[in-house]
Write an enzyme that holds these catalytic residues in place. Structure first.
Site, PDB file in Angstrom:
ATOM      1  N   HIS A 184       0.857  -1.192   0.000  1.00 22.69           N
ATOM      2  CA  HIS A 184       0.000   0.000   0.000  1.00 22.69           C
ATOM      3  C   HIS A 184       0.898   1.250   0.000  1.00 22.69           C
ATOM      4  O   HIS A 184       2.020   1.211   0.504  1.00 22.69           O
ATOM      5  CB  HIS A 184      -0.813  -0.060   1.304  1.00 22.69           C
ATOM      6  CG  HIS A 184      -1.934   0.909   1.429  1.00 22.69           C
ATOM      7  ND1 HIS A 184      -1.747   2.226   1.792  1.00 22.69           N
ATOM      8  CD2 HIS A 184      -3.269   0.747   1.269  1.00 22.69           C
ATOM      9  CE1 HIS A 184      -2.930   2.829   1.869  1.00 22.69           C
ATOM     10  NE2 HIS A 184      -3.874   1.957   1.551  1.00 22.69           N
ATOM     11  N   ASP A 237       3.046  -4.890   7.627  1.00 22.44           N
ATOM     12  CA  ASP A 237       1.823  -4.095   7.560  1.00 22.44           C
ATOM     13  C   ASP A 237       0.661  -5.075   7.740  1.00 22.44           C
ATOM     14  O   ASP A 237       0.341  -5.851   6.837  1.00 22.44           O
ATOM     15  CB  ASP A 237       1.750  -3.389   6.189  1.00 22.44           C
ATOM     16  CG  ASP A 237       0.403  -2.709   5.958  1.00 22.44           C
ATOM     17  OD1 ASP A 237      -0.537  -2.940   6.743  1.00 22.44           O
ATOM     18  OD2 ASP A 237       0.295  -1.969   4.964  1.00 22.44           O
ATOM     19  N   GLN A 278      -4.719  -5.305   6.911  1.00 22.70           N
ATOM     20  CA  GLN A 278      -5.833  -6.110   6.390  1.00 22.70           C
ATOM     21  C   GLN A 278      -5.934  -7.470   7.077  1.00 22.70           C
ATOM     22  O   GLN A 278      -6.784  -8.282   6.715  1.00 22.70           O
ATOM     23  CB  GLN A 278      -5.686  -6.312   4.876  1.00 22.70           C
ATOM     24  CG  GLN A 278      -5.864  -5.036   4.071  1.00 22.70           C
ATOM     25  CD  GLN A 278      -7.266  -4.439   4.179  1.00 22.70           C
ATOM     26  OE1 GLN A 278      -8.238  -5.137   4.467  1.00 22.70           O
ATOM     27  NE2 GLN A 278      -7.374  -3.147   3.970  1.00 22.70           N
ATOM     28  N   LYS A 308     -10.106  -0.855  10.778  1.00 23.39           N
ATOM     29  CA  LYS A 308     -10.310  -2.017   9.890  1.00 23.39           C
ATOM     30  C   LYS A 308     -10.565  -3.289  10.698  1.00 23.39           C
ATOM     31  O   LYS A 308     -10.652  -4.376  10.144  1.00 23.39           O
ATOM     32  CB  LYS A 308      -9.084  -2.201   8.985  1.00 23.39           C
ATOM     33  CG  LYS A 308      -8.909  -1.035   8.003  1.00 23.39           C
ATOM     34  CD  LYS A 308      -7.711  -1.243   7.130  1.00 23.39           C
ATOM     35  CE  LYS A 308      -7.273   0.011   6.410  1.00 23.39           C
ATOM     36  NZ  LYS A 308      -8.159   0.450   5.341  1.00 23.39           N
ATOM     37  N   CYS A 322      -4.935   2.650  -3.499  1.00 21.56           N
ATOM     38  CA  CYS A 322      -3.654   3.088  -2.899  1.00 21.56           C
ATOM     39  C   CYS A 322      -2.535   2.098  -3.188  1.00 21.56           C
ATOM     40  O   CYS A 322      -1.658   1.865  -2.340  1.00 21.56           O
ATOM     41  CB  CYS A 322      -3.784   3.317  -1.392  1.00 21.56           C
ATOM     42  SG  CYS A 322      -4.933   4.609  -0.968  1.00 21.56           S
TER      43      CYS A 322
HETATM   44  C1  LIG Z   1      -2.643  -2.892   3.565  1.00 22.86           C
HETATM   45  C2  LIG Z   1      -2.901  -1.494   4.065  1.00 22.86           C
HETATM   46  N1  LIG Z   1      -1.898  -0.794   4.588  1.00 22.86           N
HETATM   47  C3  LIG Z   1      -2.070   0.456   5.050  1.00 22.86           C
HETATM   48  C4  LIG Z   1      -3.286   1.078   4.977  1.00 22.86           C
HETATM   49  C5  LIG Z   1      -3.447   2.478   5.512  1.00 22.86           C
HETATM   50  O1  LIG Z   1      -4.286   2.458   6.610  1.00 22.86           O
HETATM   51  P1  LIG Z   1      -4.776   3.829   7.272  1.00 22.86           P
HETATM   52  O2  LIG Z   1      -5.369   4.639   6.163  1.00 22.86           O
HETATM   53  O3  LIG Z   1      -5.780   3.393   8.288  1.00 22.86           O
HETATM   54  O4  LIG Z   1      -3.588   4.473   7.880  1.00 22.86           O
HETATM   55  C6  LIG Z   1      -4.365   0.395   4.419  1.00 22.86           C
HETATM   56  C7  LIG Z   1      -5.668   1.060   4.262  1.00 22.86           C
HETATM   57  O5  LIG Z   1      -6.433   0.735   3.382  1.00 22.86           O
HETATM   58  C8  LIG Z   1      -4.169  -0.930   3.966  1.00 22.86           C
HETATM   59  O6  LIG Z   1      -5.171  -1.634   3.442  1.00 22.86           O
END
Ligand SMILES: Cc1ncc(COP(=O)(O)O)c(C=O)c1O
Length: 405
Positions: free
Chosen positions: A119, A196, A199, A222, A360
């Site tokens: 992401h 990360d 998800q 999430k 993203c």
């Molecule tokens: C895999 C992953 N990493 C990072 C993020 C970023 O999360 P946040 O916008 O809550 O900081 C997301 C959000 O969709 C995500 O799906």
């Protein structure tokens, strides 16, 4: 412990009040009553600032806030609760880490490896940290099959990267990174490992001691918790050694106009008034999840995805980008010749919420040779009827296209 999808669904007020078939759970989930009540209770009964008041309300607020930290440590099976740093979410956690750890370990000529389906929240902070240090961000490409290329990963490890950043579950596709195999390989190559988990946390239990990474970041919203809060977990010895990221109140030990000494963990990384109610809400979400039959929740979600996958493959002219049937949470697709936004608008008019765009993950979209896709994503409160409604609306869209031709 039993799992009753209808009973679980009834715990989410938004599901009956918004009148939407909500299949955009990878973007954010709805919140159960237990989370809403914990936050309202805090504001109505305990509201005060934490760690600094002489009065009883502040003591109660501090107990609730630190209680949430303990709850999260237990939820993650973290070795110690002071390793649980409250952040604004995954993005905030990655910025903290890339800035602070990057400053500590990256030197000119170093490399940071990152998976090809990362992401932007992982890519951009590490890219910028690498740029600042004169280091390089190196992507692990996708294989022909559409998963991450293990041979390429092994070859890239020969260059002794300082840091390896891996996405546990790709938000755009729902695909899994093989962490159980890859994290030990990265550590054997001498790299620090960052996961990360944005998800993953809402879909499966996370056991940090078993996973064996050095850092783990995720967002509360999430995993049925509030927005504006998340966690960065890190190994205490590393967090201790890292320089602070943001400066101000609470993160200090002693301040003069000439110099400052810094607080211990976790406060060293929590400058200013924290997101108190949100942390308490996240603690409540962790507690709520721990009370559920998570294996049964995951099976239910897998059944919903399997039905969606079969239904999509039976429609004409659907390209499915989520290549593997062990996908978690999400399926990405396009209708041939149709812009993904048009499909999203059609579904919205049918009362169905999905996400359309690059999710993203622009570098991933480039590798797939597309500008974007539609993504349907499930949570445990979704029902089979909702999946049928989604498939029926897509079927209607195709009939509409056909009639128009
Ligand atoms: C895999 C992953 N990493 C990072 C993020 C970023 O999360 P946040 O916008 O809550 O900081 C997301 C959000 O969709 C995500 O799906």
């Amino acid at each position: 412990m039993s799992f009753d999808p209808d009973a679980l669904r009834a715990e989410f007020p938004a599901l009956s009040q918004t009148g939407t078939v909500y299949l955009d759970n990878a973007a954010t989930t709805h919140k159960p009553q237990a989370v809403l009540a914990a936050m309202t209770r805090f504001y109505q009964q305990d509201n005060a600032n934490v760690h600094r008041g002489a009065h009883r309300l502040s003591a109660r607020a501090t107990r609730a806030f630190e209680g949430a930290r303990h709850q999260l440590a237990e939820f993650l099976n973290a070795p110690a609760s002071e390793e649980v740093i409250f952040t604004g979410g995954t993005t905030d956690g990655m910025n903290l880490l890339a800035s602070s750890l990057g400053q500590m370990v990256l030197t000119p000529g170093d490399s940071v490896l990152i998976d090809g389906w990362a992401h932007h929240a992982s890519i951009v902070p590490w890219q910028q940290a690498a740029l600042r240090a004169g280091a390089q961000l190196v992507p692990i490409p996708l294989s022909e099959r559409g998963d991450l290329d293990e041979a390429a990963f092994m070859a890239l490890l020969q260059d002794k990267p300082k840091v390896v950043v891996l996405t546990q579950i790709c938000n755009a596709l729902g695909s899994r990174t093989p962490l159980a195999r890859w994290l030990p390989l990265a550590r054997q190559a001498g790299a620090l490992t960052v996961v990360d988990g944005a998800q993953a946390v809402g879909h499966e239990p996370v056991d940090l001691q078993r996973l064996g990474c050095d850092f783990y970041a995720f967002s509360g919203h999430k995993m049925y918790g509030p927005t504006g809060i998340g966690v960065l977990w890190g190994r205490a010895d590393l967090l201790d050694a890292m320089p602070p990221y943001r400066f101000g109140g609470e993160m200090i030990h002693k301040v003069s106009f000439e110099q400052t000494s810094f607080n211990t963990l976790p406060f060293k990384f929590e400058a200013g008034t924290p997101a108190i109610a949100q942390a308490i809400g996240l603690g409540a979400a962790a507690h709520w999840l721990q009370q559920q039959d998570r294996a049964a929740m995951a099976r239910h979600e897998a059944q919903l995805l399997a039905r969606a996958r079969t239904g999509l493959s039976q429609l004409d002219g659907v390209t499915l980008y989520s290549a593997f049937d062990d996908n978690v949470g999400a399926l990405a697709f396009n209708l041939d010749g149709e812009h993904h936004q048009d499909v999203g608008i059609w579904l919205d008019q049918a009362g169905i919420a999905v996400r359309c765009g690059h999710h993203c993950c622009q570098p991933l979209m480039q590798q797939l040779g597309i500008r974007g896709s539609c993504r349907m994503s499930v949570a445990a409160y979704n029902s089979e009827e909702e999946i049928e409604a989604f498939l029926a609306a897509l079927n209607d869209y195709q009939e509409f296209l056909y009639d128009d031709a």
